[in-house]
Structures are given as structure tokens and as C-alpha cells.
Design an enzyme around this catalytic site. Sequence first.
Site, mmCIF file in Angstrom:
data_model
loop_
_atom_site.group_PDB
_atom_site.id
_atom_site.type_symbol
_atom_site.label_atom_id
_atom_site.label_comp_id
_atom_site.label_asym_id
_atom_site.label_seq_id
_atom_site.Cartn_x
_atom_site.Cartn_y
_atom_site.Cartn_z
ATOM 1 C CG ASP A 1 -0.274 -0.530 2.476
ATOM 2 O OD1 ASP A 1 0.955 -0.386 2.615
ATOM 3 O OD2 ASP A 1 -0.979 -1.087 3.334
ATOM 4 C CG ASP B 1 -8.449 -1.989 12.333
ATOM 5 O OD1 ASP B 1 -7.459 -2.661 11.957
ATOM 6 O OD2 ASP B 1 -8.794 -0.925 11.776
ATOM 7 C CG HIS C 1 -5.714 -2.658 9.083
ATOM 8 N ND1 HIS C 1 -5.854 -1.512 9.839
ATOM 9 C CD2 HIS C 1 -4.371 -2.846 8.978
ATOM 10 C CE1 HIS C 1 -4.658 -1.037 10.153
ATOM 11 N NE2 HIS C 1 -3.741 -1.835 9.648
ATOM 12 C CD GLU D 1 -8.442 0.992 8.184
ATOM 13 O OE1 GLU D 1 -8.270 -0.012 8.897
ATOM 14 O OE2 GLU D 1 -7.954 2.105 8.454
HETATM 15 P P1 PGA Z 1 2.544 -2.272 12.483
HETATM 16 O O1 PGA Z 1 1.267 -2.108 11.554
HETATM 17 O O2 PGA Z 1 3.423 -3.274 11.822
HETATM 18 O O3 PGA Z 1 3.174 -0.919 12.529
HETATM 19 O O4 PGA Z 1 2.055 -2.749 13.817
HETATM 20 C C1 PGA Z 1 0.639 -3.234 11.063
HETATM 21 C C2 PGA Z 1 -0.576 -2.835 10.249
HETATM 22 O O5 PGA Z 1 -1.203 -1.811 10.547
HETATM 23 O O6 PGA Z 1 -0.918 -3.580 9.308
#
Ligand code: PGA
Length: 267
Positions: free
Chosen positions: A67, A136, A138, A143
Site C-alpha cells: 500500500d 482492528d 486490517h 479496513e
Molecule cells: P505495524 O502495523 O506493523 O506498525 O504494527 C501493522 C498494520 O497496521 O498492518
Amino acid sequence: MEVIILPTEHDVSELVATRLQNLIAKKPDSVIGLPTGATPLQVYKKLIQSFKENKIDFQKITTFNLDEYLGLGPKDPNSYFSFMKEVFFDHININIHNTHVLDGLTVDVAKECDQYENSIHHAGGIDLQLLGIGHDGHIAFNEPGSALRSRTRIKALTKETRQANSKYFGSLDHVPTHVLTMGVETILEAKECLLMAFGEHKSRAIAKMVEGAISSSCPASALQFHPNTKIIIDEQAASKLSRVNYYKSVFENKPEWQLKAEGFLSN
Ligand code: PGA
């Protein structure tokens, strides 16, 4: 879906780096899907170390990042392209033309997303997709509420995700509101998925993804459909799972031939 629970982030990163190293040794022109964020940082460090020790050659691999923030160009220090250069690409012998990150400055979002899908297809599909997970549930920036058959597209971030990522931007106001992201179905088409998570704060999302119903409320749960996915996590991220002993015994009792076949041990 197999769950592998190891004592620490270090152990998880070591195992994932070993898997990647074995994959590239076997298939030097592998196509690899890469995440950003804090989760993969130790894996990137270990791979850089292996490169310095002449144990791995990245010259022929192709990468696709999950992304990018809409509105941030590759030169913006907060773009995921900059992130990838800083923590990984600038330290290895990858051909930068073989790296792909969605263009956050595109003036034609639909075209950019279609072209990204086409590029993945023309590269022969993703051999191994590395993933993190949001609190959450995702994956990439899909999301909660994302269609489980979604493809690469624009997505609005939730306030919680923007809050979680504000540490990179100094303040919430500076975090972009929209992103371009691979879809859930795009991710499910990878031949193999490895999702990593560390810490108690990820335990609820892990339990929902692994032991909850498949639902767009937890987009990561769609990985239950994927025939070759491993969830590799530390003890704390595993703390809300109900079948911890079973998951541990499966991995601990795995014969050597199987570990080799799965690329977790060198041949
Ligand atoms: P993080 O984020 O590796 O910084 O914990 C993971 C994500 O939001 O997919």
C-alpha cells in the site's frame, strides 16, 4: 491456516527471514509482497545482515508493496517508497526497477490500481506475501468492512489507523486520510502468505482472525480461505487464542523433512 507461536519477536523474525532466504535460494527470481510498519523491521535487518555475509542475492527478485498513502510522492520522507528504501532497498543489491510501490501522486487512481494488478499478473503472481495486522484486523489497508473480494483500490483510513500511524507524522492532522491498497482478494492470490504479529496489543485481532468467523469486520480472517498461510506470532500476540497448546504441539512435532519442504530449514 497454521499458527506458529514462538517466544519472542526475535524468534519470529529469524524464522521468517530464514523462510525468505530459502525461497530466494531456490527461486532467485521470486516475486515477493512486502509490508511496511514496525512489524517487518527485524526481518529486513536480518535479511540485510545475510546479504552482507554473502548468503543471499536479491538481484533477480521482484517486489510489490502492499500500500501507499495517497498524496505522498516517492520523495516524501513519509511515503512508503521512502520507508522501503530507508529500511531495506538501499542496503541490498535489489534492482530498484523491479520494486513496485503504488504511486501516491497518481492523477488517475483507477488506472494506477489496474496497472498494479496487471504488473503483479505479468510478474507471474506473488510467490510469498509478508503481512502484518492492524489492531482492528486490517491487512494492508483493508479496513474493517472491506469487501473480502476487493482488488487494489483507494480506501479511506479509519481514525484509529490514522492515530496508530501518527507516530511517523508527528501529529494526527498530518496523516493522510486516504491510501491506495492491494485488496483482500489480491492478497489471497499469493501462493503463500506469512503474517507476523507481536505484543499483547495485537492479541485481540489475532484471536478474531484465527478463531473467529470469516467476516469483513476482520478482513484478516479471509486468510482462513487461503490454503498456504502461516500466522507466526510471539507469546503475547497469541495470548487470547484458545488452542495455544495444540498450535504449539503441531509446530514442535513437525518432522525435519516437513520443515525443509516448507522452507523453514535449509536443505
Ligand atoms: P505495524 O502495523 O506493523 O506498525 O504494527 C501493522 C498494520 O497496521 O498492518
